[in-house]
Design a protein around this motif. Sequence first.
Motif, PDB file in Angstrom:
ATOM      1  N   SER A   1      -6.928  10.375   4.701  1.00  0.00           N
ATOM      2  CA  SER A   1      -6.030   9.587   3.503  1.00  0.00           C
ATOM      3  C   SER A   1      -6.023  10.528   2.117  1.00  0.00           C
ATOM      4  CB  SER A   1      -6.627   8.665   3.135  1.00  0.00           C
ATOM      5  OG  SER A   1      -6.013   7.833   3.672  1.00  0.00           O
TER       6      SER A   1
ATOM      7  N   THR B   1       0.257   3.349  -3.207  1.00  0.00           N
ATOM      8  CA  THR B   1      -0.558   3.691  -3.279  1.00  0.00           C
ATOM      9  C   THR B   1      -1.219   5.317  -3.216  1.00  0.00           C
ATOM     10  OG1 THR B   1      -1.940   1.862  -3.001  1.00  0.00           O
ATOM     11  CG2 THR B   1      -3.155   3.314  -3.496  1.00  0.00           C
ATOM     12  N   PRO B   2      -0.513   5.598  -2.032  1.00  0.00           N
ATOM     13  CA  PRO B   2      -0.469   7.131  -2.404  1.00  0.00           C
ATOM     14  C   PRO B   2      -0.019   8.302  -3.726  1.00  0.00           C
ATOM     15  CG  PRO B   2       0.025   6.053   0.458  1.00  0.00           C
ATOM     16  CD  PRO B   2      -0.154   5.510  -0.613  1.00  0.00           C
TER      17      PRO B   2
ATOM     18  N   SER C   1      -3.368   5.413   3.897  1.00  0.00           N
ATOM     19  CA  SER C   1      -3.707   4.494   2.144  1.00  0.00           C
ATOM     20  C   SER C   1      -4.824   4.670   2.514  1.00  0.00           C
ATOM     21  CB  SER C   1      -2.646   3.447   3.164  1.00  0.00           C
ATOM     22  OG  SER C   1      -1.483   4.293   3.470  1.00  0.00           O
TER      23      SER C   1
ATOM     24  N   SER D   1       3.419   9.500   4.757  1.00  0.00           N
ATOM     25  CA  SER D   1       2.627   9.148   4.451  1.00  0.00           C
ATOM     26  C   SER D   1       2.849   7.885   5.122  1.00  0.00           C
ATOM     27  CB  SER D   1       1.922   9.142   2.816  1.00  0.00           C
ATOM     28  OG  SER D   1       3.378   8.681   2.419  1.00  0.00           O
TER      29      SER D   1
ATOM     30  N   ARG E   1       0.837  -1.303   0.098  1.00  0.00           N
ATOM     31  CA  ARG E   1       0.227   0.048  -0.061  1.00  0.00           C
ATOM     32  C   ARG E   1       0.774   1.607  -0.047  1.00  0.00           C
ATOM     33  NH1 ARG E   1      -2.326  -0.579   6.498  1.00  0.00           N
ATOM     34  NH2 ARG E   1      -0.233  -0.598   7.323  1.00  0.00           N
TER      35      ARG E   1
ATOM     36  N   SER F   1      -2.875   2.408   7.706  1.00  0.00           N
ATOM     37  CA  SER F   1      -3.949   2.169   6.811  1.00  0.00           C
ATOM     38  C   SER F   1      -5.130   3.580   7.010  1.00  0.00           C
ATOM     39  CB  SER F   1      -4.870   1.416   6.492  1.00  0.00           C
ATOM     40  OG  SER F   1      -5.288   1.922   8.866  1.00  0.00           O
TER      41      SER F   1
END
Length: 813
Positions: free
Chosen positions: A682, A540-541, A649, A641, A537, A646
């Motif tokens: 997020s 992903t950001p 993310s 981040s 993960r 989570s």
Amino acid sequence: MVWTGTWVSDRLGIELAGDDELRGLLGLALRRNPKRAHLLVSGVLGKHVPQLPSVVHGHGVTLGRRVRALLGPEEAARAVVLGYAETATALGHAVADGLETSPYLHSTRRPVASVPSAGGFEESHSHATSHLLLPEDPAFFDRGGEADRGPLVLVDDEFSTGNTVLNTLRDLHARHPRDHYVIVALVDMRAAGDAGRLAAFAEETGARVDVFAHARGTVRLPEDVLARGLRLVEEQDGRTADPLVPCAPAVAPVRLELGWPAGLPDGGRHGFTPDHRARLREALPAMAARIVDGLGGPEQTGRVLVLGFEELMYAPLVLARALEEAGLDVRFSTTTRSPVLAVDDPGYAIRTRLAFPAHDDPADGPGERYAYNVAGGGFDTVLAVVDSAADTPALHAPGGLLAQLATAAPRVALAVVPAHTPVPRTPDRQEPPVLPAPLRGPDFSSYEPDDVGWLLQDLSAVRLEAPVEEREEAVQRGGAHYAESLPVEYQPTEEYQELYRDALAGSAARIARAVGTVTELVLAERSPRPVLVSLARAGTPVGVLMRRWARHRHGTELPHYAVSIVRGRGIDANALRWLAAHHDPADVVFVDGWTGKGAITRELADALAGFPGFDPEIAVLADPGSCVRTYGTREDFLIPSACLNSTVSGLISRTVLRDDLVGPHDYHGAKFYRELSGSDVSRDFVAAVEARFDELADAVDQQVKEAASADRAPTWEGWAAVERISEEQGIHDVNLVKPGVGETTRVLLRRVPWKILARRGAGADLAHIRLLAEQRGVPVEERDDLPYTCVGLIHPRYTRGATGADGKAVGSA
């Protein structure tokens, strides 16, 4: 006769202590290697020192027969043998010959598109570390069935620390656990502490581990031997010239046709079965006769050297053995990647060196290769044996291997063995015609639906969390893989959340500039319409932000998906199949947050070998490890981040890969933590960085312009630093060293940390690291020599009740 270790021993004080046979088996040489200056040179291995083929093969066969006597015929019939590239490929094969009924595989550094990796590991002291396991038969390691796997016999030329064997055992035991391992080597040179680590593995896993070697001993090294050895190499390099002829003319060697049996593998790179062994034995006399006839008969050959090629050792060895049995005066050795100093002295193991460019288009790039003790060996004929992948123009070019051999012997001949191309096996069950569509928010993740599609399966209803300490103990004992469970999510204190908010405010502009830079490089150099595929993960950001930059700056809506990749297990193959069915693989650009030592970079390259069309080069926001060429920055700075789990993310957990949850036609799994929505930042994180895009546009343009003309080739400096830290800290496992701010944060949030190394004066980038370390009772050691801002060290021998480096109990986050 003078011992071939005398020259080094007299100058550096290095001594061999142990069995009487040691000096007959080993000499000493020096090499330019910052990890280990000395080299133990085997006189019976057939790598650096030309030797009678019967002696080389006989040592391996003898060890194999000893293993067979230990196991008995029934257990030997179920055993599999694994050798190490490149030095022990023929030795391992000869051990399998001694066992008679066992299939053989050796590790390789040559990926093959049609064969997915069945594992991999690192050889921390070597000049070239990465090993792949590429059996043609996917059930190679499960011979006898998963419930009743037979013994695994691991073969290496020497045990110095045992690190390579331990890395292999841990990797394979996690994938294919079994009750019995047999470790085989020509010499066992481990110190008592190193031997204890292998015994600890046996105790942790409950597996029996036996060790066989022709001789045992230790190497006694003065404390300053590495520094003095490197100085001695520098001095000798100035005095000793290689017998090179860089401008030598192209050579037309005598080309010999072997009549190699069709379909017979050229060695154990993809597996070699007892049936293959029988076919080869039957064909050898005829192939030897063709070689003799091609050289003009026995009276014309004179003294012959059969020279193998790097990993291709066994086929040349048994050809040389057949020539020896036909009455020729034959020796055997091979070319090598290992750079060793040559000194023309009878008390030194490497008398002469031929250097030449690599000629097989190696996956890790071009480089120099070597043939030792060929020049001055009194050979009338040198027969080079290569596989067809290495029979290239570079082999025949001026200054190439054949040209260099022509300076060392009156006659050069060439025999080419067909490189074995494995045939992909048809799976027992056909893939389902339709794979599930990607999951999207708000049903799965808190991101906007268009921001990312998750090629994952939702395991939110499954209880997967375990205490950090419990997971660490299971992973290090070899009883579990880190991807089989999830750590309990760290719930940040208000003080920690305030540090996160300060970090975001202070670094949003720096992140925006890096996002813009890496996105523009992707658009200019990879594809005008890239398909972003982030590694869930942490990537992903970054993928979301890159998509936002392309839309903001160019009005382009880029597809973005998130997929799972697991160290030691590879990338989600079903996710790749979905991508290939819906997009051109050439447009796919894999995205990650940052590089540490580059393990995932290597993992991705290995995993994609079986999926042609996908480019394995990752684009990252930050590349402090110098592992990729597409990056936003190479600074090791705090990416906020990385501070959280989570909640920054999309409320998605790290990915899960467990056999009882993930079937052969399923995506890897993950959880959506809806219950943490009150703490979710997020979208706020993305918005804070996106708000700085306009003001950074000119700076991005300038940075992209500079990057376009810069040398961005990876240097892997980070990997070298990690290996050094692993050895100096006594950890002996690069997987437990996590470099960079992002990776160190992960250690503190998800693993059992041992200590933190921090660059002195790092400042605000380490505020959250210091707070987490204080909360967990983990010492922070200030250093002046770190290439990273900080490095996190996982507890190297963790069991519950273990203590940190300062003697305090390690607390949970």
